[in-house]
Design an enzyme around this catalytic site. Sequence first.
Site, PDB file in Angstrom:
ATOM      1  N   HIS B 127     -38.914  93.521 -13.651  1.00  0.00           N
ATOM      2  CA  HIS B 127     -37.788  93.372 -14.583  1.00  0.00           C
ATOM      3  C   HIS B 127     -38.132  92.204 -15.512  1.00  0.00           C
ATOM      4  CE1 HIS B 127     -33.658  92.167 -15.729  1.00  0.00           C
ATOM      5  NE2 HIS B 127     -33.270  93.375 -15.344  1.00  0.00           N
ATOM      6  N   ASP B 204     -38.255  89.122  -5.865  1.00  0.00           N
ATOM      7  CA  ASP B 204     -37.050  89.454  -6.621  1.00  0.00           C
ATOM      8  C   ASP B 204     -36.328  90.547  -5.835  1.00  0.00           C
ATOM      9  OD1 ASP B 204     -35.207  90.711  -8.206  1.00  0.00           O
ATOM     10  OD2 ASP B 204     -36.516  90.964  -9.942  1.00  0.00           O
ATOM     11  N   GLN B 207     -32.591  94.383  -6.367  1.00  0.00           N
ATOM     12  CA  GLN B 207     -32.287  95.788  -6.082  1.00  0.00           C
ATOM     13  C   GLN B 207     -32.379  96.115  -4.597  1.00  0.00           C
ATOM     14  OE1 GLN B 207     -31.042  97.935  -8.077  1.00  0.00           O
ATOM     15  NE2 GLN B 207     -31.264  96.779  -9.967  1.00  0.00           N
ATOM     16  N   LYS B 230     -24.730  92.980  -7.605  1.00  0.00           N
ATOM     17  CA  LYS B 230     -25.397  94.234  -7.253  1.00  0.00           C
ATOM     18  C   LYS B 230     -25.195  94.578  -5.780  1.00  0.00           C
ATOM     19  CE  LYS B 230     -29.019  93.575 -10.717  1.00  0.00           C
ATOM     20  NZ  LYS B 230     -28.801  94.565 -11.780  1.00  0.00           N
ATOM     21  N   CYS B 368     -34.629  96.941 -18.986  1.00  0.00           N
ATOM     22  CA  CYS B 368     -35.262  95.609 -18.934  1.00  0.00           C
ATOM     23  C   CYS B 368     -36.624  95.672 -18.274  1.00  0.00           C
ATOM     24  CB  CYS B 368     -34.387  94.592 -18.218  1.00  0.00           C
ATOM     25  SG  CYS B 368     -32.826  94.309 -19.012  1.00  0.00           S
TER      26      CYS B 368
END
Lengths: 153, 410
Positions: B127, B204, B207, B230, B368
């Site tokens: 991202h 990261d 998600q 999220k 993104c």
Amino acid sequence: MSELSELYQQVILDHNRNPQNFHRPAGANQTAEGYNPLCGDKITVYLRVHGETIQEIGFEGSGCAISKASGSLMTTIINGKTIKQTQSLSKKFQEMVTCDLNIPPPSDMGKLIVFAGVREFPMRVKCATLAWHTLNAALEGKKETVSTEKPEE
Amino acid sequence: MRPAIPFDVDRVREDFPILKQKVHGKTLVYLDNAATTQKPQGVIDALERYYRTENANIHRGVHYLSELATAEFEETRTQVKHFINAREVREILFVRGTTEAINLVAQTFGRVQVKKDDEIVLSEMEHHSNIVPWQILCQEKGARLRVIPMNDAGELILDEFKKLLSKKTKLVAIAHVSNALGTINPIKKIIERAHRHGIPVLVDGAQAVAHLKIDVQDLDCEFYAFSGHKMYGPTGIGVLYGKAKLLEEMPPYQGGGDMISAVTFEKTLYNVIPYKFEAGTPDIAGVIGLGAAIDFIQSIGIENMGQHEEALLKEATKSLSQVPRLRLIGTAREKAAVLNFVMEGIHPHDIGTIVDQEGVAIRTGHHCAMPVMQHFGVPATARASFGVYNTFEEIEALVKALKKVWEVFG
Ligand SMILES: Cc1ncc(COP(=O)(O)O)c(C=O)c1O
């Protein structure tokens, strides 16, 4: 489906499938690139300007049906127009796609009236105006890519 | 036959007031969970309760409300520690979201550790928020980015990754799950490999947290970043996990209140971690809301959620492959319930507008992740991403809406 069929009118679908003047005209002497970073739509507008007249216009690029059809219809209308006429038309187009839904769109838009349906879809207005922004930039001789996300001076 | 859902989806849906809404006269089918998830009543109530009955600044007052708010704020930190199985509570930093977490590491750890000609390794599917902070740092330091390539299924090529590691590598920064492809990366392997060279790893997890059980001790990563919004929590709040030893060595991020222990005009003594990294009044309501989101996830069980979403992914993959001239972008063997796709000759924005008229909310654009779009030679994709409250009927609604796209474009 009514708003949707307002947006995707047959004329728009046809121009999307078969864009007119979708090439770089020979002898083009003014050009500009436009970009909508939110969708990734990219367009290049080419002009052959002689004196005050746009003798020929063409465009290339990739984008959604609205942006492609808008570029295509724009070229069919601009061919042979003067710079002044073009600039005032561009302004009127911008006004038409952003004006209040309760106001009827101007009656003298000619073929461009098919884009009045975009007003119902605020997220798509920039798709319709990208080609026109890029045309303005070509007329002004702007070097850097115009972006729909940059504030205009 | 569809697998049994390990919990009562209808009951769960009842918990989300927004799902009862009509959109363009149609029942909302919300399939944009990778962008942000909806919020359960428990989270909404927690925010309201805080402002109605507890609002006070934290770590500052001795009065009743301040102590109450401070206690709840710090309890959430402990809750987060358990949620991701961190070793210590002080390894949990509250930030604005994944983006700020990554910027924090770049501007503190990165600024100290990365020097001229050093390298930071990331992947082709990152991202932008896991690219740009490193790019800024590299420009400042004269360092450079190295990129792990992926194959056409959207899986990282690990042999290439191994070749990128060297003495110059100062950090590996990698997505746990890709938002633009759905790929679940083998981060445990990646971390192991990086550690063999003594290289720290930032994950990261934006998600991943709402779908997979996260155990930062088992992963052994140095940093893990995620966003509350999220994972059924509020916007504006997120977490950076960092190993205590590293956090202690890192310089502070922003200067201000709370991050100090003593200030004179000559010198400031910084507070201990995690406070050293939490300058200013934080998003107290957001933290409390995040706690409620974790409660929500735990009330269902993250494994149960994962199992349901996997079933949805299977069904949706099958159903979408029956839509004419539709191509899935991202077909990794290990995937989360995120389906990116394109339809021949139709721009994703046109798809998005048409299905929206059917009440179906999907995301369209470059997500993104422009390098991913470049890899697949598309300007944009459409994306349907699933969450705990999605149903098999909603997959049918999506497919029906996609058929409408062909009706319009013929
Ligand atoms: C993989 C990934 N990383 C980072 C982010 C950024 O998260 P946030 O915008 O919450 O900071 C996102 C969210 O879009 C994401 O999907």
